[in-house]
Design an enzyme around this catalytic site. Structure first.
Site, PDB file in Angstrom:
ATOM      1  N   ASN A 148     -17.622   1.114  15.143  1.00 55.45           N
ATOM      2  CA  ASN A 148     -16.268   0.580  15.004  1.00 55.45           C
ATOM      3  C   ASN A 148     -16.190  -0.794  14.350  1.00 55.45           C
ATOM      4  O   ASN A 148     -15.272  -1.563  14.613  1.00 55.45           O
ATOM      5  CB  ASN A 148     -15.540   0.633  16.353  1.00 55.45           C
TER       6      ASN A 148
ATOM      7  N   HIS B 132     -17.053  -6.420  16.696  1.00 54.37           N
ATOM      8  CA  HIS B 132     -16.938  -6.729  18.124  1.00 54.37           C
ATOM      9  C   HIS B 132     -16.249  -8.081  18.240  1.00 54.37           C
ATOM     10  O   HIS B 132     -16.469  -8.953  17.402  1.00 54.37           O
ATOM     11  CB  HIS B 132     -18.322  -6.819  18.779  1.00 54.37           C
TER      12      HIS B 132
ATOM     13  N   TYR C 144     -25.186  -6.360  25.852  1.00 48.35           N
ATOM     14  CA  TYR C 144     -24.286  -5.336  26.387  1.00 48.35           C
ATOM     15  C   TYR C 144     -24.619  -4.965  27.835  1.00 48.35           C
ATOM     16  O   TYR C 144     -24.288  -3.856  28.277  1.00 48.35           O
ATOM     17  CB  TYR C 144     -24.327  -4.099  25.495  1.00 48.35           C
TER      18      TYR C 144
ATOM     19  N   GLU D   3     -21.069 -15.065  25.284  1.00 47.02           N
ATOM     20  CA  GLU D   3     -21.529 -14.416  24.050  1.00 47.02           C
ATOM     21  C   GLU D   3     -21.902 -15.441  22.978  1.00 47.02           C
ATOM     22  O   GLU D   3     -22.890 -15.255  22.258  1.00 47.02           O
ATOM     23  CB  GLU D   3     -20.445 -13.461  23.549  1.00 47.02           C
TER      24      GLU D   3
ATOM     25  N   LYS E 296     -20.601  -5.322  12.708  1.00 48.74           N
ATOM     26  CA  LYS E 296     -21.617  -4.376  13.155  1.00 48.74           C
ATOM     27  C   LYS E 296     -22.356  -3.724  11.975  1.00 48.74           C
ATOM     28  O   LYS E 296     -21.899  -3.811  10.833  1.00 48.74           O
ATOM     29  CB  LYS E 296     -20.949  -3.316  14.041  1.00 48.74           C
TER      30      LYS E 296
HETATM   31  P1  CMP Z   1     -17.686  -3.367  21.623  1.00 52.08           P
HETATM   32  O1  CMP Z   1     -16.489  -4.254  21.597  1.00 52.08           O
HETATM   33  O2  CMP Z   1     -18.836  -3.829  20.783  1.00 52.08           O
HETATM   34  O3  CMP Z   1     -18.187  -3.196  23.131  1.00 52.08           O
HETATM   35  C1  CMP Z   1     -18.904  -2.063  23.569  1.00 52.08           C
HETATM   36  C2  CMP Z   1     -18.908  -0.964  22.557  1.00 52.08           C
HETATM   37  O4  CMP Z   1     -19.230   0.318  23.070  1.00 52.08           O
HETATM   38  C3  CMP Z   1     -17.517  -0.814  21.985  1.00 52.08           C
HETATM   39  O5  CMP Z   1     -17.246  -1.903  21.134  1.00 52.08           O
HETATM   40  C4  CMP Z   1     -17.602   0.577  21.341  1.00 52.08           C
HETATM   41  O6  CMP Z   1     -18.076   0.534  20.014  1.00 52.08           O
HETATM   42  C5  CMP Z   1     -18.655   1.296  22.191  1.00 52.08           C
HETATM   43  N1  CMP Z   1     -18.073   2.395  22.975  1.00 52.08           N
HETATM   44  C6  CMP Z   1     -18.369   3.697  22.862  1.00 52.08           C
HETATM   45  N2  CMP Z   1     -17.671   4.433  23.722  1.00 52.08           N
HETATM   46  C7  CMP Z   1     -16.896   3.581  24.423  1.00 52.08           C
HETATM   47  C8  CMP Z   1     -15.923   3.741  25.466  1.00 52.08           C
HETATM   48  N3  CMP Z   1     -15.621   4.938  25.977  1.00 52.08           N
HETATM   49  N4  CMP Z   1     -15.307   2.628  25.944  1.00 52.08           N
HETATM   50  C9  CMP Z   1     -15.616   1.402  25.460  1.00 52.08           C
HETATM   51  N5  CMP Z   1     -16.518   1.191  24.472  1.00 52.08           N
HETATM   52  C10 CMP Z   1     -17.143   2.276  23.950  1.00 52.08           C
END
Ligand code: CMP
Length: 141
Positions: A113, A116, A50, A127, A10
């Site tokens: 974070n 992904h 998403y 994906e 990311k």
């Molecule tokens: P990712 O695996 O990229 O999929 C969706 C993203 O939304 C997730 O990682 C997080 O970075 C972000 N996100 C933020 N808040 C939440 C939440 N409460 N639950 C899940 N994903 C979240």
């Protein structure tokens, strides 16, 4: 079984110059990078990727963050690749991620974070196809 999974480094991790460190973790764990590219997602691309999260409170912030800078997208191949990649990443929230996982080491918050990874075979297939054509994937012996 040998599987393929889809991975994103990311914008936060790209900006912190962590591409090589994260690729090293994939390769050390026995995952092969069989396709990869850097791109800066458009708003439309991020919203479509998403789409399952549309309407959730974090959706708009997620789209803004994922379009805030370049990402690396890759296809990882190997034994049990989907689960193995999720183990390497750690859980979504870095505060809960096991020590040594990518999110424990490199993520700033649940929103920023670092990585992904696909969560199941059906999402991996969707994906991968969202970002790569078949001819861009280079399976290895
Ligand atoms: P990712 O695996 O990229 O999929 C969706 C993203 O939304 C997730 O990682 C997080 O970075 C972000 N996100 C933020 N808040 C939440 C939440 N409460 N639950 C899940 N994903 C979240």
């Amino acid at each position: 079984a040998i599987e393929r999974t889809f991975s994103i480094i990311k914008p936060d991790a790209v900006s912190k110059n962590l591409i090589g460190a994260i690729y090293n973790r994939f390769e050390t764990a026995g995952l092969r990078i069989v396709a990869a590219k850097m791109l800066h997602m458009t708003r439309e691309q991020a919203m479509g990727f998403y789409a399952e999260h549309e309407g959730k409170p974090f959706y708009e912030g997620l789209v803004k963050f994922m379009t805030s800078g370049p990402v690396m997208v890759q296809v990882l191949e190997g034994e049990d690749a989907i689960r193995r990649n999720r183990e390497i990443m750690g859980v979504t929230n870095p505060k809960e991620a096991l020590a040594g996982t990518l999110r424990a080491c490199y993520a700033d918050s649940i929103d920023r974070n670092a990585v992904h990874g696909s969560d199941a075979p059906a999402s991996a297939a969707r994906e991968i196809a969202y970002f790569f054509t078949d001819s861009e994937i280079c399976p290895r012996a």
